[in-house]
Design an enzyme around this catalytic site. Sequence first.
Site, mmCIF file in Angstrom:
data_model
loop_
_atom_site.group_PDB
_atom_site.id
_atom_site.type_symbol
_atom_site.label_atom_id
_atom_site.label_comp_id
_atom_site.label_asym_id
_atom_site.label_seq_id
_atom_site.Cartn_x
_atom_site.Cartn_y
_atom_site.Cartn_z
ATOM 1 N N HIS A 153 0.839 -1.199 0.000
ATOM 2 C CA HIS A 153 0.000 0.000 0.000
ATOM 3 C C HIS A 153 0.874 1.249 0.000
ATOM 4 O O HIS A 153 2.082 1.172 0.220
ATOM 5 C CB HIS A 153 -0.923 0.018 1.227
ATOM 6 C CG HIS A 153 -2.078 -0.919 1.111
ATOM 7 N ND1 HIS A 153 -1.963 -2.274 1.335
ATOM 8 C CD2 HIS A 153 -3.386 -0.705 0.804
ATOM 9 C CE1 HIS A 153 -3.138 -2.852 1.165
ATOM 10 N NE2 HIS A 153 -4.013 -1.917 0.848
ATOM 11 N N LYS A 157 -0.662 4.919 4.482
ATOM 12 C CA LYS A 157 -1.630 4.028 5.117
ATOM 13 C C LYS A 157 -1.264 3.868 6.589
ATOM 14 O O LYS A 157 -0.115 3.568 6.922
ATOM 15 C CB LYS A 157 -1.660 2.671 4.423
ATOM 16 C CG LYS A 157 -2.736 1.729 4.973
ATOM 17 C CD LYS A 157 -2.885 0.505 4.102
ATOM 18 C CE LYS A 157 -3.887 -0.485 4.676
ATOM 19 N NZ LYS A 157 -5.234 0.101 4.857
#
Length: 265
Positions: A153, A157
Site C-alpha cells: 500500500h 496508510k
Amino acid sequence: MGNIRVAVQGVTGRMGTEVINVLCKDPGLSPVGAVQRSSKDTLFSLPDGLGEIPMSTDIVDILKNTNPQVLVDFTNADVLVRTAPIIAAHGINIVTGTSGLNDRDLGSLDELAIKHGIGVVVAPNFALGAAVLQYLAAQAAEYFDYVDLIEMHHERKIDSPSGTALAIAKAISEKKTFDRNIPEKETLTGTRGGDYNGVSIHSVRSPGTSANHEIIFSAAGQTLILRHDTIGRECYMPGVTMAIRHVMENNGLVVGLDKILRLGT
C-alpha cells in the site's frame, strides 16, 4: 424507490472524493450531505458544476438537516466506532470501508443493526477482484501447508497489515493452521513477517503503490500464486454502490463484499 439519499463521512479524503464522484454519476443515487473532521466550510462543491451540498464537522447536524438514507464512511476505526451509534439512532444505514475494526467493534455494529433495524456493510476492500481473490484463496488453502501473503500500500496508510490481508488470512486459515518455517538464525528480526495461524504476512508501504495483495501457496516442488492489483481507486466504486443498494433492502450486519456477491453459494 427513487434516488437513494447518501451522506459521506470523510468526504475530502481520497476515497471520499471517489464516492462523491460515483454518486453524481449514478442516476439512482444522490449525494445530500458531507461530514469532514476539520473543515471550516459549510458547503461542499460537487464535481462538474453540479452544485453544492451541506458539509459540517457535526454529524448530528448533517443527519438532521439532509435526511440521508445511507451514510458511506471512509474515515478510521476510531471515528466510525464513535459515530456509528449516532448514525444508527437516526435509522440510517451504514456502508464503511474503514479498516482496523476488531471483533468487539463488529459485535457492536451487529447490535446496532439489530436494535435500530438498519443495514450495515463492513468491507475491508470494495474491489470486486479482491473479493474473488479471497474466495479463490480459500478454495486453494485446503491443498497447501505453507503460505506467504504480501500486501503493498501507499506510504500514508496508517495500519498494517491491511484489513484485506487480515480478511484473507482469516478466510484461508478458518479450517486449518499452516506450517510456518522459523529460521534457526534470524539475523534481522521480523523478516519472516507477521504470523496469523501460520500465514506469514508481509506489509510493504511505499509511494507509487495503491493496493496489491499476493498470496503464495507452496508445497514440495511447486507454488501457486494468486494476485490482485489495484490500478486506481475507481475500482472500488462498483462495490460501494452495490453495498449502498444492499443495505437499503437488507437489515443486519454483513462483513465482506464476498457475502453480497454470494461467492461460493
